[in-house]
Design an enzyme around this catalytic site. Structure first.
Site, PDB file in Angstrom:
ATOM      1  N   TYR A 219     -48.249  24.859   4.004  1.00 17.16           N
ATOM      2  CA  TYR A 219     -48.017  24.309   2.663  1.00 17.16           C
ATOM      3  C   TYR A 219     -48.458  22.843   2.617  1.00 17.16           C
ATOM      4  O   TYR A 219     -49.275  22.446   1.809  1.00 17.16           O
ATOM      5  CB  TYR A 219     -46.535  24.352   2.298  1.00 17.16           C
ATOM      6  CG  TYR A 219     -45.947  25.725   2.047  1.00 17.16           C
ATOM      7  CD1 TYR A 219     -45.763  26.628   3.087  1.00 17.16           C
ATOM      8  CD2 TYR A 219     -45.556  26.107   0.772  1.00 17.16           C
ATOM      9  CE1 TYR A 219     -45.196  27.874   2.862  1.00 17.16           C
ATOM     10  CE2 TYR A 219     -44.980  27.353   0.536  1.00 17.16           C
ATOM     11  CZ  TYR A 219     -44.808  28.220   1.586  1.00 17.16           C
ATOM     12  OH  TYR A 219     -44.247  29.446   1.351  1.00 17.16           O
TER      13      TYR A 219
ATOM     14  N   HIS B  42     -49.417  29.599  -8.295  1.00 16.89           N
ATOM     15  CA  HIS B  42     -49.907  30.761  -7.534  1.00 16.89           C
ATOM     16  C   HIS B  42     -50.659  31.750  -8.426  1.00 16.89           C
ATOM     17  O   HIS B  42     -51.438  32.563  -7.920  1.00 16.89           O
ATOM     18  CB  HIS B  42     -48.741  31.502  -6.885  1.00 16.89           C
ATOM     19  CG  HIS B  42     -48.372  31.044  -5.516  1.00 16.89           C
ATOM     20  ND1 HIS B  42     -49.267  30.974  -4.474  1.00 16.89           N
ATOM     21  CD2 HIS B  42     -47.175  30.664  -4.994  1.00 16.89           C
ATOM     22  CE1 HIS B  42     -48.640  30.560  -3.370  1.00 16.89           C
ATOM     23  NE2 HIS B  42     -47.372  30.358  -3.667  1.00 16.89           N
TER      24      HIS B  42
ATOM     25  N   HIS C 248     -44.643  25.535  -8.727  1.00 14.65           N
ATOM     26  CA  HIS C 248     -45.245  26.126  -7.533  1.00 14.65           C
ATOM     27  C   HIS C 248     -45.585  27.604  -7.772  1.00 14.65           C
ATOM     28  O   HIS C 248     -46.729  28.028  -7.575  1.00 14.65           O
ATOM     29  CB  HIS C 248     -44.285  25.964  -6.350  1.00 14.65           C
ATOM     30  CG  HIS C 248     -44.802  26.554  -5.079  1.00 14.65           C
ATOM     31  ND1 HIS C 248     -45.457  25.818  -4.125  1.00 14.65           N
ATOM     32  CD2 HIS C 248     -44.790  27.821  -4.607  1.00 14.65           C
ATOM     33  CE1 HIS C 248     -45.820  26.603  -3.123  1.00 14.65           C
ATOM     34  NE2 HIS C 248     -45.416  27.832  -3.398  1.00 14.65           N
ATOM     35  N   GLU C 249     -44.613  28.364  -8.204  1.00 22.17           N
ATOM     36  CA  GLU C 249     -44.857  29.809  -8.381  1.00 22.17           C
ATOM     37  C   GLU C 249     -45.883  30.062  -9.484  1.00 22.17           C
ATOM     38  O   GLU C 249     -46.712  30.967  -9.375  1.00 22.17           O
ATOM     39  CB  GLU C 249     -43.545  30.553  -8.674  1.00 22.17           C
ATOM     40  CG  GLU C 249     -42.435  30.356  -7.643  1.00 22.17           C
ATOM     41  CD  GLU C 249     -42.852  30.531  -6.195  1.00 22.17           C
ATOM     42  OE1 GLU C 249     -43.830  31.270  -5.931  1.00 22.17           O
ATOM     43  OE2 GLU C 249     -42.226  29.921  -5.317  1.00 22.17           O
TER      44      GLU C 249
ATOM     45  N   CYS D 226     -42.181  42.072  -1.321  1.00 19.62           N
ATOM     46  CA  CYS D 226     -43.237  42.716  -0.531  1.00 19.62           C
ATOM     47  C   CYS D 226     -44.017  41.765   0.368  1.00 19.62           C
ATOM     48  O   CYS D 226     -44.536  42.177   1.399  1.00 19.62           O
ATOM     49  CB  CYS D 226     -44.200  43.465  -1.442  1.00 19.62           C
ATOM     50  SG  CYS D 226     -43.452  44.949  -2.133  1.00 19.62           S
TER      51      CYS D 226
ATOM     52  N   GLU E   9     -50.957  28.927   0.116  1.00 20.38           N
ATOM     53  CA  GLU E   9     -49.843  27.977  -0.016  1.00 20.38           C
ATOM     54  C   GLU E   9     -50.292  26.511  -0.062  1.00 20.38           C
ATOM     55  O   GLU E   9     -49.694  25.707  -0.770  1.00 20.38           O
ATOM     56  CB  GLU E   9     -48.810  28.193   1.091  1.00 20.38           C
ATOM     57  CG  GLU E   9     -48.134  29.572   1.046  1.00 20.38           C
ATOM     58  CD  GLU E   9     -47.354  29.853  -0.241  1.00 20.38           C
ATOM     59  OE1 GLU E   9     -47.067  28.912  -0.997  1.00 20.38           O
ATOM     60  OE2 GLU E   9     -47.041  31.041  -0.491  1.00 20.38           O
TER      61      GLU E   9
ATOM     62  N   ASP F 265     -42.968  37.152   8.811  1.00 20.44           N
ATOM     63  CA  ASP F 265     -41.687  36.662   8.291  1.00 20.44           C
ATOM     64  C   ASP F 265     -41.061  35.635   9.228  1.00 20.44           C
ATOM     65  O   ASP F 265     -40.493  34.647   8.793  1.00 20.44           O
ATOM     66  CB  ASP F 265     -40.686  37.815   8.135  1.00 20.44           C
ATOM     67  CG  ASP F 265     -41.029  38.683   6.947  1.00 20.44           C
ATOM     68  OD1 ASP F 265     -41.706  38.189   6.022  1.00 20.44           O
ATOM     69  OD2 ASP F 265     -40.635  39.859   6.952  1.00 20.44           O
TER      70      ASP F 265
ATOM     71  N   ARG G 158     -31.405  32.103   0.634  1.00 18.72           N
ATOM     72  CA  ARG G 158     -32.685  31.389   0.654  1.00 18.72           C
ATOM     73  C   ARG G 158     -32.952  30.822   2.045  1.00 18.72           C
ATOM     74  O   ARG G 158     -32.262  29.903   2.513  1.00 18.72           O
ATOM     75  CB  ARG G 158     -32.666  30.270  -0.392  1.00 18.72           C
ATOM     76  CG  ARG G 158     -34.011  29.636  -0.573  1.00 18.72           C
ATOM     77  CD  ARG G 158     -34.037  28.652  -1.719  1.00 18.72           C
ATOM     78  NE  ARG G 158     -35.345  28.038  -1.800  1.00 18.72           N
ATOM     79  CZ  ARG G 158     -35.662  27.041  -2.595  1.00 18.72           C
ATOM     80  NH1 ARG G 158     -34.744  26.549  -3.414  1.00 18.72           N
ATOM     81  NH2 ARG G 158     -36.873  26.537  -2.598  1.00 18.72           N
TER      82      ARG G 158
ATOM     83  N   MET H 174     -40.863  33.841  -5.739  1.00 17.50           N
ATOM     84  CA  MET H 174     -41.965  34.695  -5.294  1.00 17.50           C
ATOM     85  C   MET H 174     -42.860  34.928  -6.499  1.00 17.50           C
ATOM     86  O   MET H 174     -42.402  35.365  -7.550  1.00 17.50           O
ATOM     87  CB  MET H 174     -41.410  36.014  -4.731  1.00 17.50           C
ATOM     88  CG  MET H 174     -42.497  36.996  -4.336  1.00 17.50           C
ATOM     89  SD  MET H 174     -43.517  36.365  -2.961  1.00 17.50           S
ATOM     90  CE  MET H 174     -45.105  37.107  -3.383  1.00 17.50           C
ATOM     91  N   GLU H 175     -44.137  34.625  -6.293  1.00 23.30           N
ATOM     92  CA  GLU H 175     -45.101  34.545  -7.382  1.00 23.30           C
ATOM     93  C   GLU H 175     -45.597  35.905  -7.873  1.00 23.30           C
ATOM     94  O   GLU H 175     -46.787  36.092  -8.086  1.00 23.30           O
ATOM     95  CB  GLU H 175     -46.287  33.701  -6.911  1.00 23.30           C
ATOM     96  CG  GLU H 175     -47.131  34.300  -5.762  1.00 23.30           C
ATOM     97  CD  GLU H 175     -46.671  33.949  -4.354  1.00 23.30           C
ATOM     98  OE1 GLU H 175     -45.471  33.658  -4.182  1.00 23.30           O
ATOM     99  OE2 GLU H 175     -47.502  33.978  -3.441  1.00 23.30           O
TER     100      GLU H 175
END
Ligand code: BES
Ligand code: ZN
Length: 590
Positions: A372, A288, A284-285, A127, A307, A364, A541, A259-260
């Site tokens: 980041y 979040h 990282h995730e 999403c 980020e 996107d 990816r 994706m977190e």
């Protein structure tokens, strides 16, 4: 009308959604979700309510037993269609019945052949940033939070997961119904669903992993340290407030590394290396869960708050878990990547500012790693000028004060001013945030491991190729650093030589290929093309395949293949991946 977010039709003066009960039926034949959703509002609403949608087929809208009037009265390629619920008379709840489009932007429906097991179909959502509206009408802005419950009906052989707490399963005829609740309020972009032939393994008391049975053991081994990670993260960021932390391993077409999604990080299977070598992706995730999910950017213009903070936290946790030497190596590598990307988009491009004006921008297609790493370096600089101890106290205050809230960049600066006025005196925070490029006036990371790579590279540029022994013990990030810093073009013989001595094929680490294949293309190593095509056909990816497409665009001989390759693989990839690459090719006139 008042718009609060350039990427949403929501007018928050009308009222806010507080809770949604979702009843979802999956149809794997038509690739459609049939949904009935009951919405509860924070306060009763009179007059109009605007919701974001895209491709939603609305069948019915009801409040207090009466049909509501509604219309899709605005439409935009990026934002989708505005659903205008009309003449509400002080209602505080309503029900919508609708279906998603078979090409809903957030959803990827995969046939069995594209899964590890090869038998059962798979469905997953993505999403972030503005695709929740393709699953259900909502105020699709990160500044609105709601709780929800979900009931998901799937074919009996499959398991449904939602980024929420599972509270029950029941069989009904040929179906299974999974029930979830999410008691912590989330922004719409953190809604997530996955359906597949899934197994589950415990990793620790509050951690586990969902994956296809064929890969679940490998995943269990790879991510065995997740429980320890949470404990380390809690020391830095405060208590973990989401209950469980599980992983869902997706098929390789997943467009991101991770994706977190709250309670349930969605993860690329390329993270399973067999060496535990890419668990910083989990760090990282997981981070979040605080920076992003707990304290959320108010709009996508403030994306760096999500980020940049998360990357900063990731480096801090990595320093504890893997040692300072490795953390420093990663920091220097990250700095080089930051420069690489800033040079590509242009040092004075607005995309190099931390706060990016984003009206009309497709999140996107315009997301880069700049927020980041530039964001992370700003926070490191703040830490540097006042010392770690005081900065750590600030972090805990930040995640505590703004928990379950959304924050603008400006509100963050105010908070920083109030809590750490010396930082504002010593660091030109405004320049960092609102000006392009990267200031010279900052402390720079240093790494002896990186310097070793540089020595080898300097010798190579002077004509001496490294031997296999010289690089045999290199850390994964030393290999990345080497490949990243190679000259754009090298002799084809050297491509073959490096591939052999780095043992890229045995390492099964897709991360190596983003640079290596770009070098092969630029160097005119034509025989590598079939392997490159195979790689792009499998791996979705974006971080890994975008550099390869960029190299194709820049190369005289490979340019002609880019469009053909995309067309060949697009059926296998998520719509986000195809959309982003398509935009890139269009911009290049292909
Ligand atoms: N939240 C992002 C992924 C994302 C960003 C999705 C923007 C949609 C829009 C996630 O946390 C992330 O940053 N993933 C990175 C990995 C990270 C270690 C740099 C990725 O996908 O490569
Ligand atoms: Zn992230």
């Amino acid at each position: 009308m008042t718009r609060h977010d350039p990427h949403s039709y929501a007018d928050l003066t009308q009222g806010k959604i507080a809770h949604i009960d979702l009843h979802i039926k999956t149809d794997f034949d038509t690739h459609i979700l049939k949904i009935e959703a009951e919405y509860r509002l924070e306060e009763p609403v009179s007059g109009s309510l605007f919701l974001d949608t895209v491709g939603i087929d609305l069948k019915q809208a009801i409040a207090s037993g009466q049909n509501l009037q509604w219309e899709f009265d605005e439409q935009d390629e990026l934002l989708g269609e505005r659903l205008h619920l009309k003449n509400l008379d002080g209602v505080s709840s309503f029900t919508l019945a609708f279906s998603t489009s078979s090409v809903a932007r957030a959803l990827q429906w995969l046939p069995g052949v594209q899964t590890a097991g090869g038998q059962h179909p798979f469905l997953y959502s993505q999403c972030q940033a503005i695709h929740a509206r393709s699953i259900f009408p909502c105020q699709d802005t990160p500044s609105v939070r709601f709780t929800f419950s979900a009931e998901v009906e799937v074919p009996k052989a499959l398991t449904a997961v939602v980024a929420a707490e599972q509270i029950g399963v029941e069989e009904r005829g040929e179906s299974r119904i999974f029930r979830f609740k999410m008691p912590q309020p989330i922004p719409s972009y953190l809604f997530a669903i996955g359906v597949g032939h899934l197994a589950f393994r415990e990793l620790g008391s509050r951690t586990g992993v969902y994956a296809e049975p064929e890969i679940v053991e490998a995943a269990t081994w790879e991510f065995a340290e997740n429980e320890a990670k949470i404990m380390e993260a809690e020391k830095l960021l405060g208590p973990y407030l989401w209950g469980r932390y599980d992983l869902l391993i997706l098929p390789p077409s997943f467009p991101y590394g991770g994706m977190e999604n709250p309670r349930l990080t969605f993860l690329t299977p390329t993270a399973i290396l067999g060496t535990r070598g890419q668990t910083c992706l989990i760090t990282h995730e997981l981070a979040h869960a605080w920076t992003g999910n707990l304290v959320t950017n108010a709009t996508w213009e403030d994306f760096w708050l999500n980020e940049g903070w998360t990357t900063y936290a990731e480096t801090r946790i990595t320093e504890v878990l893997e040692g300072k030497e490795i953390a420093d190596l990663m920091a220097v590598y990250d700095e080089h990547r930051l420069f690489e990307v800033m040079e590509r988009v242009g040092m004075d491009s607005p995309l190099t500012c931390l706060k990016v004006p984003s009206e009309g921008r497709d999140p996107d297609a315009t997301t880069t790693i700049i927020p980041y790493y530039k964001g992370c370096f700003l926070l490191k600089e703040c830490e540097h000028v006042i010392g770690r101890e005081r900065f750590d106290a600030f972090i805990q205050k930040y995640t505590g004060k703004y928990q379950f809230q959304s924050l603008t960049t400006e509100a963050f600066i105010e908070f920083l001013k109030q809590e750490l006025p010396e930082v504002i005196e010593k660091v030109d925070v405004y320049e960092w945030i609102y000006e392009p490029g990267l200031t010279e006036n900052r402390s720079r990371p240093q790494s002896t491991l990186y310097d070793e790579v540089q020595e080898i590279l300097t010798a190579y540029k002077q004509g001496t190729r490294p031997t296999k022994e010289q690089i045999a013990d290199w850390h994964r990030y030393q290999i990345f650093s080497f490949l990243q810093a190679l000259p754009v073009q090298i002799p084809v013989e050297d491509c073959k030589y490096f591939e052999a001595i780095l043992e890229l094929e045995n390492k099964n680490d897709a991360g190596n290929y983003m640079y290596f294949y770009a070098t092969c293309i630029a160097s005119g190593y034509r025989e590598s093309l079939p392997r490159i095509e195979e790689f792009i056909g499998k791996i979705g990816r974006l971080l890994y395949i975008l550099p390869i497409f960029r190299a194709m665009i820049a190369s005289d001989w490979a340019r002609a293949h880019a469009r053909r390759i995309l067309e060949q693989v697009q059926e296998r990839h998520h719509k986000i991946t195809v959309h982003v690459i398509n935009k890139l090719l269009e911009e290049a006139g292909l």
